[in-house]
Design a protein around this motif. Structure first.
Motif, PDB file in Angstrom:
ATOM      1  N   LYS A  33     -13.247  -0.868  -1.991  1.00 18.25           N
ATOM      2  CA  LYS A  33     -13.775  -2.138  -1.505  1.00 18.25           C
ATOM      3  C   LYS A  33     -13.778  -2.124   0.009  1.00 18.25           C
ATOM      4  CE  LYS A  33     -15.378  -6.308  -1.469  1.00 18.25           C
ATOM      5  NZ  LYS A  33     -16.776  -6.568  -1.865  1.00 18.25           N
ATOM      6  N   LYS A  34     -14.965  -2.293   0.572  1.00 18.87           N
ATOM      7  CA  LYS A  34     -15.123  -2.326   2.024  1.00 18.87           C
ATOM      8  C   LYS A  34     -15.708  -3.670   2.431  1.00 18.87           C
ATOM      9  CE  LYS A  34     -16.173   2.653   2.274  1.00 18.87           C
ATOM     10  NZ  LYS A  34     -17.177   3.659   2.673  1.00 18.87           N
ATOM     11  N   ILE A  35     -15.276  -4.163   3.591  1.00 18.42           N
ATOM     12  CA  ILE A  35     -15.889  -5.356   4.163  1.00 18.42           C
ATOM     13  C   ILE A  35     -16.298  -5.060   5.599  1.00 18.42           C
ATOM     14  CG2 ILE A  35     -14.599  -6.960   2.704  1.00 18.42           C
ATOM     15  CD1 ILE A  35     -12.779  -7.490   5.125  1.00 18.42           C
ATOM     16  N   ARG A  85     -14.090  -2.277   7.264  1.00 16.95           N
ATOM     17  CA  ARG A  85     -12.669  -2.175   6.937  1.00 16.95           C
ATOM     18  C   ARG A  85     -12.542  -1.862   5.454  1.00 16.95           C
ATOM     19  NH1 ARG A  85      -8.503  -7.179   6.367  1.00 16.95           N
ATOM     20  NH2 ARG A  85      -6.684  -5.996   5.686  1.00 16.95           N
ATOM     21  N   VAL A  86     -11.738  -0.854   5.139  1.00 15.23           N
ATOM     22  CA  VAL A  86     -11.505  -0.464   3.752  1.00 15.23           C
ATOM     23  C   VAL A  86     -10.281  -1.217   3.230  1.00 15.23           C
ATOM     24  CG1 VAL A  86     -11.009   1.431   2.172  1.00 15.23           C
ATOM     25  CG2 VAL A  86     -12.483   1.820   4.155  1.00 15.23           C
ATOM     26  N   ILE A  87     -10.484  -2.069   2.214  1.00 16.14           N
ATOM     27  CA  ILE A  87      -9.381  -2.859   1.648  1.00 16.14           C
ATOM     28  C   ILE A  87      -8.783  -2.160   0.432  1.00 16.14           C
ATOM     29  CG2 ILE A  87      -8.690  -5.140   0.830  1.00 16.14           C
ATOM     30  CD1 ILE A  87     -11.101  -6.302   2.115  1.00 16.14           C
ATOM     31  N   LEU A  88      -9.621  -1.539  -0.381  1.00 19.44           N
ATOM     32  CA  LEU A  88      -9.154  -0.683  -1.470  1.00 19.44           C
ATOM     33  C   LEU A  88      -9.745   0.699  -1.248  1.00 19.44           C
ATOM     34  CD1 LEU A  88      -9.536  -2.880  -4.696  1.00 19.44           C
ATOM     35  CD2 LEU A  88      -7.469  -2.473  -3.354  1.00 19.44           C
ATOM     36  N   ASN A  89      -8.890   1.713  -1.365  1.00 20.59           N
ATOM     37  CA  ASN A  89      -9.316   3.066  -1.015  1.00 20.59           C
ATOM     38  C   ASN A  89      -9.053   4.021  -2.176  1.00 20.59           C
ATOM     39  OD1 ASN A  89     -10.160   5.325   0.352  1.00 20.59           O
ATOM     40  ND2 ASN A  89      -8.347   5.496   1.642  1.00 20.59           N
ATOM     41  N   SER A 111     -16.755  -8.057  -5.990  1.00 15.22           N
ATOM     42  CA  SER A 111     -17.369  -6.857  -6.553  1.00 15.22           C
ATOM     43  C   SER A 111     -16.910  -5.641  -5.764  1.00 15.22           C
ATOM     44  CB  SER A 111     -18.903  -6.968  -6.498  1.00 15.22           C
ATOM     45  OG  SER A 111     -19.327  -7.145  -5.156  1.00 15.22           O
ATOM     46  N   LEU A 112     -16.842  -4.503  -6.427  1.00 19.17           N
ATOM     47  CA  LEU A 112     -16.443  -3.268  -5.769  1.00 19.17           C
ATOM     48  C   LEU A 112     -17.590  -2.698  -4.945  1.00 19.17           C
ATOM     49  CD1 LEU A 112     -14.522  -1.462  -8.657  1.00 19.17           C
ATOM     50  CD2 LEU A 112     -13.522  -2.425  -6.578  1.00 19.17           C
ATOM     51  N   SER A 113     -17.249  -2.029  -3.868  1.00 18.33           N
ATOM     52  CA  SER A 113     -18.248  -1.267  -3.114  1.00 18.33           C
ATOM     53  C   SER A 113     -18.647  -0.029  -3.905  1.00 18.33           C
ATOM     54  CB  SER A 113     -17.687  -0.867  -1.741  1.00 18.33           C
ATOM     55  OG  SER A 113     -17.316  -2.017  -1.005  1.00 18.33           O
ATOM     56  N   SER A 114     -17.672   0.561  -4.593  1.00 20.46           N
ATOM     57  CA  SER A 114     -17.936   1.660  -5.518  1.00 20.46           C
ATOM     58  C   SER A 114     -16.754   1.759  -6.475  1.00 20.46           C
ATOM     59  CB  SER A 114     -18.137   2.988  -4.781  1.00 20.46           C
ATOM     60  OG  SER A 114     -16.967   3.354  -4.060  1.00 20.46           O
ATOM     61  N   VAL A 156       3.676  -4.590 -15.148  1.00 23.76           N
ATOM     62  CA  VAL A 156       3.678  -3.886 -13.869  1.00 23.76           C
ATOM     63  C   VAL A 156       3.936  -4.867 -12.737  1.00 23.76           C
ATOM     64  CG1 VAL A 156       2.340  -2.409 -12.317  1.00 23.76           C
ATOM     65  CG2 VAL A 156       2.008  -2.239 -14.785  1.00 23.76           C
ATOM     66  N   THR A 157       4.983  -4.605 -11.955  1.00 19.26           N
ATOM     67  CA  THR A 157       5.230  -5.403 -10.755  1.00 19.26           C
ATOM     68  C   THR A 157       4.631  -4.670  -9.559  1.00 19.26           C
ATOM     69  OG1 THR A 157       7.431  -4.394 -10.499  1.00 19.26           O
ATOM     70  CG2 THR A 157       7.302  -6.502 -11.653  1.00 19.26           C
ATOM     71  N   ILE A 158       4.059  -5.444  -8.629  1.00 21.14           N
ATOM     72  CA  ILE A 158       3.321  -4.875  -7.498  1.00 21.14           C
ATOM     73  C   ILE A 158       3.868  -5.446  -6.203  1.00 21.14           C
ATOM     74  CG2 ILE A 158       1.051  -4.600  -6.428  1.00 21.14           C
ATOM     75  CD1 ILE A 158      -0.185  -5.077  -9.181  1.00 21.14           C
ATOM     76  N   VAL A 159       4.240  -4.563  -5.282  1.00 26.31           N
ATOM     77  CA  VAL A 159       4.706  -4.989  -3.971  1.00 26.31           C
ATOM     78  C   VAL A 159       3.906  -4.269  -2.890  1.00 26.31           C
ATOM     79  CG1 VAL A 159       7.040  -5.510  -4.756  1.00 26.31           C
ATOM     80  CG2 VAL A 159       6.538  -3.238  -3.861  1.00 26.31           C
ATOM     81  N   GLY A 160       3.876  -4.865  -1.715  1.00 28.18           N
ATOM     82  CA  GLY A 160       3.159  -4.291  -0.579  1.00 28.18           C
ATOM     83  C   GLY A 160       3.106  -5.303   0.541  1.00 28.18           C
ATOM     84  N   GLY A 161       2.927  -4.821   1.748  1.00 24.83           N
ATOM     85  CA  GLY A 161       2.866  -5.713   2.899  1.00 24.83           C
ATOM     86  C   GLY A 161       1.576  -6.508   2.946  1.00 24.83           C
ATOM     87  N   ASN A 162       1.489  -7.420   3.909  1.00 23.63           N
ATOM     88  CA  ASN A 162       0.259  -8.182   4.100  1.00 23.63           C
ATOM     89  C   ASN A 162      -0.882  -7.220   4.417  1.00 23.63           C
ATOM     90  OD1 ASN A 162       1.555 -10.647   3.742  1.00 23.63           O
ATOM     91  ND2 ASN A 162       2.082 -10.824   5.912  1.00 23.63           N
ATOM     92  N   GLY A 163      -2.005  -7.415   3.728  1.00 24.14           N
ATOM     93  CA  GLY A 163      -3.152  -6.548   3.950  1.00 24.14           C
ATOM     94  C   GLY A 163      -3.108  -5.244   3.179  1.00 24.14           C
ATOM     95  N   ALA A 164      -2.127  -5.110   2.271  1.00 20.46           N
ATOM     96  CA  ALA A 164      -2.022  -3.873   1.494  1.00 20.46           C
ATOM     97  C   ALA A 164      -3.098  -3.759   0.421  1.00 20.46           C
ATOM     98  CB  ALA A 164      -0.634  -3.774   0.845  1.00 20.46           C
ATOM     99  N   GLY A 165      -3.695  -4.911   0.031  1.00 20.21           N
ATOM    100  CA  GLY A 165      -4.758  -4.895  -0.968  1.00 20.21           C
ATOM    101  C   GLY A 165      -4.372  -5.470  -2.315  1.00 20.21           C
ATOM    102  N   LYS A 166      -3.224  -6.132  -2.368  1.00 24.12           N
ATOM    103  CA  LYS A 166      -2.718  -6.637  -3.654  1.00 24.12           C
ATOM    104  C   LYS A 166      -3.654  -7.678  -4.271  1.00 24.12           C
ATOM    105  CE  LYS A 166       1.108  -8.160  -1.807  1.00 24.12           C
ATOM    106  NZ  LYS A 166       0.743  -7.858  -0.398  1.00 24.12           N
ATOM    107  N   SER A 167      -3.947  -8.738  -3.533  1.00 25.60           N
ATOM    108  CA  SER A 167      -4.820  -9.787  -4.078  1.00 25.60           C
ATOM    109  C   SER A 167      -6.245  -9.282  -4.257  1.00 25.60           C
ATOM    110  CB  SER A 167      -4.802 -11.009  -3.161  1.00 25.60           C
ATOM    111  OG  SER A 167      -3.546 -11.663  -3.226  1.00 25.60           O
ATOM    112  N   THR A 168      -6.682  -8.385  -3.379  1.00 27.29           N
ATOM    113  CA  THR A 168      -8.018  -7.790  -3.533  1.00 27.29           C
ATOM    114  C   THR A 168      -8.102  -7.019  -4.841  1.00 27.29           C
ATOM    115  OG1 THR A 168      -8.309  -7.618  -1.138  1.00 27.29           O
ATOM    116  CG2 THR A 168      -9.710  -6.224  -2.511  1.00 27.29           C
ATOM    117  N   LEU A 169      -7.033  -6.307  -5.176  1.00 29.61           N
ATOM    118  CA  LEU A 169      -6.991  -5.588  -6.447  1.00 29.61           C
ATOM    119  C   LEU A 169      -7.178  -6.551  -7.608  1.00 29.61           C
ATOM    120  CD1 LEU A 169      -6.392  -2.926  -7.984  1.00 29.61           C
ATOM    121  CD2 LEU A 169      -3.974  -3.576  -7.932  1.00 29.61           C
ATOM    122  N   PHE A 170      -6.453  -7.672  -7.588  1.00 26.39           N
ATOM    123  CA  PHE A 170      -6.604  -8.679  -8.642  1.00 26.39           C
ATOM    124  C   PHE A 170      -8.025  -9.226  -8.669  1.00 26.39           C
ATOM    125  CE2 PHE A 170      -2.192 -10.475  -9.917  1.00 26.39           C
ATOM    126  CZ  PHE A 170      -1.748  -9.203 -10.196  1.00 26.39           C
TER     127      PHE A 170
END
Length: 254
Positions: free
Chosen positions: A11-13, A21-25, A59-62, A37-51
């Motif tokens: 996912k790119k914006i 900017r690549v949010i999911l790589n 929508s995904l870029s690819s 599954v528990t998910i942790v990560g810092g701000n901007g790690a892509g957690k909510s984007t993944l959801f």
């Protein structure tokens, strides 16, 4: 059969005319039935984007998303709703404030069904709703006829959780669903969450900033950094991980 499969998700914006900017790589992830599954990560790690790419909000870029082995990559939110239940960080987001507790639950029972004119039969469902709400342990069962907007934050979040699981979704998404609650209420909601997941054998992903909860609950732990899954720990690996080790890894890696 997997409940969720994500293949090479990107996912790119655009930040500007020539800046992306690549949010999911290149995210790859598979959830099997019963995974929590528990998910942790810092701000901007892509957690909510993944959801959001799972629900179809983004929508995904690819890449591709499969739910119950069906390719839903090009499906919108409405078409994916039959597979999913989601509870948000803000208790206000999961319920209709002017509708009563019973009306909200009735609406949740019909999630993913075709809309048509028919009697509501609300009164016939109230006894079942009362029994369901009594499991929460915070008096919600005494407020079936109360507009949801009049509930406390903890009661409203408990209702959101009941609504998300009442029809047993194929995949339950918990998006920091205790973050806005006080410690005691948060603990109660997590206990309710765990009970519902176990009783209904749900497949679940939970984003949390509470490291204790990340270690205590679930059979897998994902750590995200800059849009990538940098660790995917199974139940045995997770059981050996201490809070101090997780915090150290979090500071160093995320």
């Amino acid at each position: 059969m997997s409940v969720l499969t994500i293949k090479k998700a990107v996912k790119k914006i655009k930040n500007g005319v020539n800046d992306e900017r690549v949010i999911l790589n290149d995210v790859n992830l598979t959830l099997n039935p019963g995974d929590f599954v528990t998910i942790v990560g810092g701000n901007g790690a892509g957690k909510s984007t993944l959801f959001n790419t799972v629900t179809g909000t983004l929508s995904l870029s690819s890449g591709q998303v499969f739910l119950d082995d069906e390719n839903v990559t090009n499906f919108g939110e409405e078409k994916r709703a039959k597979y999913l239940g989601r509870v948000f960080q803000d208790p206000k987001m999961g319920t209709a404030p002017r509708m009563t507790v019973a009306e909200n639950l009735l609406l949740a029972e019909r999630r993913g069904q075709k809309r048509k004119l028919r009697p509501r039969k609300l009164n016939e469902r109230k006894e079942a709703f009362k029994i369901l709400c009594a499991k929460v342990g915070n008096g919600l069962e005494e407020h079936l006829d109360t507009p949801t907007g009049h509930l406390s934050g903890g009661q409203r979040q408990a209702l959101s959780l009941l609504m998300a699981t009442i029809e047993r979704p194929e995949l339950l998404l918990l998006d920091e669903h205790t973050a806005a609650l006080d410690p005691k209420t948060s603990k109660n909601i997590m206990a309710l969450t765990n009970d519902l997941v176990k009783e209904n054998n749900l497949t679940c992903m939970m984003i949390t900033h509470q490291m204790e909860d990340a270690l205590k609950y679930g059979n897998r732990l994902l750590l995200l950094k800059k849009g990538e899954i940098v660790k995917d720990l199974n139940q045995q690996q997770k059981a050996k991980l201490t809070l101090a080790e997780l915090l150290l890894f979090f500071e160093e890696e995320l």
